[in-house]
Design a protein around this motif. Sequence first.
Motif, PDB file in Angstrom:
ATOM      1  N   ASP A   1      -7.381  23.886  29.210  1.00 59.66           N
ATOM      2  CA  ASP A   1      -6.061  24.477  29.004  1.00 59.66           C
ATOM      3  C   ASP A   1      -5.155  24.149  30.199  1.00 59.66           C
TER       4      ASP A   1
ATOM      5  N   SER B   1       5.198  29.838  30.407  1.00 60.82           N
ATOM      6  CA  SER B   1       4.822  31.162  29.925  1.00 60.82           C
ATOM      7  C   SER B   1       5.790  32.243  30.400  1.00 60.82           C
TER       8      SER B   1
ATOM      9  N   GLU C   1       2.311  28.524  16.775  1.00 66.41           N
ATOM     10  CA  GLU C   1       3.113  29.728  17.011  1.00 66.41           C
ATOM     11  C   GLU C   1       3.183  30.662  15.799  1.00 66.41           C
TER      12      GLU C   1
ATOM     13  N   ALA D   1      -6.709  24.762  25.096  1.00 68.72           N
ATOM     14  CA  ALA D   1      -5.525  25.469  24.599  1.00 68.72           C
ATOM     15  C   ALA D   1      -5.660  25.793  23.114  1.00 68.72           C
TER      16      ALA D   1
ATOM     17  N   ARG E   1      -5.839  29.302  21.487  1.00 70.94           N
ATOM     18  CA  ARG E   1      -4.664  30.138  21.183  1.00 70.94           C
ATOM     19  C   ARG E   1      -4.594  30.525  19.706  1.00 70.94           C
ATOM     20  N   THR E   2      -5.042  29.621  18.853  1.00 75.02           N
ATOM     21  CA  THR E   2      -4.943  29.903  17.411  1.00 75.02           C
ATOM     22  C   THR E   2      -6.063  30.817  16.931  1.00 75.02           C
TER      23      THR E   2
END
Length: 311
Positions: A103, A134, A221, A292, A295-296
């Motif tokens: 990440d 962020s 997102e 990363a 994240r999902t």
Amino acid sequence: MYNNKPKYSKLIKDEALRLGFMACGISKAEFLEDEAPRLENWLNKNYHGEMKYMENYFDKRLDPRLLVDGAKSVISLSLNYYTDEKQKDPSAPKISKYAYGNDYHHVIKDKLKALTLFIEENIGAVAGRAFVDSAPVLDRAWAKKSGIGWIGKNSNLISKTDGSFFFLAELIIDLELDYDDPFQTDHCGTCTRCLDACPTDAIIAPQVVDGSKCISYLTIELKNEIPNQFKDKIDNWMFGCDICQDVCPWNRFSKMHQEDAFAPADGLLDLTAKDLTEITDEVFKKVFKGSAVKRTKLAGLKRNVDFLKPI
């Protein structure tokens, strides 16, 4: 009184490059006057979709002095993540290059901590904050202002010497430094490859992206179901999207990154279409442990893979 600003600025830039950053530029911490109407218009048109956090801290996004008391300088940094390595199964759901390794938030934060420590040890005590994608900071605007590159038609920052496959980060500090000239020239010219290639028509005008249509937004997102209007338009991407960068002529200048932490996780590029269609919690935790892609969460990744299946 002796002016230390050139000396300090060179020290910081040299150390940034030694730490592995690709470029470092410095700009004065001040109100981003040109960005205010653009950001307001983008939000008013709801181009941020479900990213409601983009509506927060409007003033702070435009003025770093509201984020860091006494801020004098914004140090903008870029970190290369380009690789020519690809997933071995051409039919496997695709993952954006930036998520192959660890990440980037953690990798860059460690480098920014090291740079801050260097400043304190070699220049003196400074107050400031490090930012990695962020917080309410307009990375591309600051990178352009500090001379790293221009904002392309796909809204990515582009460098004449390095293309656009890089991350951006900032150190905002209360130390006055020498400031670089903003990048003035737009080198996209009449090229429209990114606009023409986007399968969801997310790039609605030069430098204007309807985030709610972007494949990266839809696969990362967006927390609800992906709207059916995008069925058969996602081009087999299950996490992120590289299309508008892959077609950009400036990326012929991209160079292989030298960051060990960005090397593809063990087994990631070997995952077949079958592996990803039937992905288990065990495989997800093992392959995407430091990625990363976490994240999902597994449920989000499964949602994306299921959406890619033919009706």
